[in-house]
Scaffold this active site. Structure first.
Site, PDB file in Angstrom:
ATOM      1  N   GLU A 294       0.830  -1.205   0.000  1.00  0.00           N
ATOM      2  CA  GLU A 294       0.000   0.000   0.000  1.00  0.00           C
ATOM      3  C   GLU A 294       0.865   1.256   0.000  1.00  0.00           C
ATOM      4  O   GLU A 294       2.064   1.206   0.265  1.00  0.00           O
ATOM      5  CB  GLU A 294      -0.944  -0.027   1.218  1.00  0.00           C
TER       6      GLU A 294
ATOM      7  N   GLU B 213      -1.514 -10.132  -6.147  1.00  0.00           N
ATOM      8  CA  GLU B 213      -1.488 -10.955  -7.370  1.00  0.00           C
ATOM      9  C   GLU B 213      -0.599 -10.321  -8.434  1.00  0.00           C
ATOM     10  O   GLU B 213       0.172 -11.004  -9.117  1.00  0.00           O
ATOM     11  CB  GLU B 213      -2.904 -11.111  -7.942  1.00  0.00           C
TER      12      GLU B 213
ATOM     13  N   CYS C  97      -9.134  -9.067  -7.466  1.00  0.00           N
ATOM     14  CA  CYS C  97      -9.919  -7.911  -7.910  1.00  0.00           C
ATOM     15  C   CYS C  97      -9.977  -7.886  -9.438  1.00  0.00           C
ATOM     16  O   CYS C  97      -9.271  -8.635 -10.125  1.00  0.00           O
ATOM     17  CB  CYS C  97      -9.307  -6.613  -7.371  1.00  0.00           C
TER      18      CYS C  97
ATOM     19  N   CYS D  39      -1.750  -4.716  -5.704  1.00  0.00           N
ATOM     20  CA  CYS D  39      -2.283  -5.963  -5.147  1.00  0.00           C
ATOM     21  C   CYS D  39      -1.232  -7.073  -5.158  1.00  0.00           C
ATOM     22  O   CYS D  39      -0.316  -7.092  -6.008  1.00  0.00           O
ATOM     23  CB  CYS D  39      -3.456  -6.458  -5.985  1.00  0.00           C
TER      24      CYS D  39
ATOM     25  N   CYS E 291      -6.661  -7.323 -11.318  1.00  0.00           N
ATOM     26  CA  CYS E 291      -5.791  -8.506 -11.253  1.00  0.00           C
ATOM     27  C   CYS E 291      -6.310  -9.615 -12.162  1.00  0.00           C
ATOM     28  O   CYS E 291      -5.528 -10.358 -12.758  1.00  0.00           O
ATOM     29  CB  CYS E 291      -5.659  -8.988  -9.816  1.00  0.00           C
TER      30      CYS E 291
HETATM   31  N1  THU Z   1      -5.896  -6.467  -2.449  1.00  0.00           N
HETATM   32  C1  THU Z   1      -5.061  -7.385  -3.002  1.00  0.00           C
HETATM   33  O1  THU Z   1      -3.861  -7.429  -2.718  1.00  0.00           O
HETATM   34  N2  THU Z   1      -5.588  -8.268  -3.900  1.00  0.00           N
HETATM   35  C2  THU Z   1      -6.900  -8.302  -4.265  1.00  0.00           C
HETATM   36  O2  THU Z   1      -7.262  -9.047  -5.160  1.00  0.00           O
HETATM   37  C3  THU Z   1      -7.872  -7.466  -3.571  1.00  0.00           C
HETATM   38  C4  THU Z   1      -7.306  -6.344  -2.774  1.00  0.00           C
HETATM   39  C5  THU Z   1      -5.334  -5.520  -1.483  1.00  0.00           C
HETATM   40  C6  THU Z   1      -5.254  -4.106  -1.976  1.00  0.00           C
HETATM   41  C7  THU Z   1      -5.281  -3.335  -0.672  1.00  0.00           C
HETATM   42  O3  THU Z   1      -3.969  -3.243  -0.161  1.00  0.00           O
HETATM   43  C8  THU Z   1      -6.099  -4.197   0.252  1.00  0.00           C
HETATM   44  O4  THU Z   1      -6.137  -5.493  -0.326  1.00  0.00           O
HETATM   45  C9  THU Z   1      -7.518  -3.708   0.483  1.00  0.00           C
HETATM   46  O5  THU Z   1      -8.170  -3.507  -0.720  1.00  0.00           O
END
Ligand code: THU
Length: 130
Positions: A45, A56, A87, A54, A90
């Site tokens: 983040e 992935e 998401c 993310c 991804c």
């Molecule tokens: N996040 C992921 O790493 N992968 C996903 O497929 C969904 C969301 C992370 C992004 C962010 O740091 C946190 O989860 C909340 O959305």
């Protein structure tokens, strides 16, 4: 699929490295290249939020940067009872580098599910439209 699958173990371990001080939502991912190598990622983040990456995509991009070009399996780990799927962004990236692969969803309490990417992302945009 077993909870002891090395891809699952790798995704759960990668989750421990998540940098998620804003959402506190830690995600890990692991992708297996055609040569069997496993590449891992966690979410990273940023204070500007929109630059967050993310787990992935970190795993796929790490694999690409290490010479892989295609992945045959994917695992995603988050600590949720309803297992966390990739998401939308991804799913697009996974489609381009994996095609219709199996996506293993797991949590640290031993719950697992398997989905095909085509079911999660039924009408993808890809290079066949270019
Ligand atoms: N996040 C992921 O790493 N992968 C996903 O497929 C969904 C969301 C992370 C992004 C962010 O740091 C946190 O989860 C909340 O959305």
């Amino acid at each position: 699929m077993k909870a002891s699958d090395p891809l699952v173990t790798a995704a759960l371990a990668a989750r421990e490295n998540a940098f998620a001080p804003f959402s506190k939502f830690k995600v890990g991912a692991a992708v297996e290249g055609l040569d069997g190598r496993i590449h891992t990622g966690c979410n990273v983040e940023n204070a500007s939020y929109g630059l967050t990456m993310c787990a992935e995509r970190v795993a796929v991009f790490k694999g690409i940067s290490e010479g892989a070009r295609r992945f045959k399996r994917v695992a995603v780990a988050a600590d949720t009872r309803r297992l966390t799927p990739p998401c939308g962004a991804c799913r697009q990236i996974l489609w381009e580098f994996c095609g219709d692969v199996e996506i293993l969803l797991v949590n640290p309490h031993g719950k697992t599910e398997t989905h095909r990417l085509k079911d999660l992302f039924p009408k993808p945009f890809d290079a066949t439209y270019l």
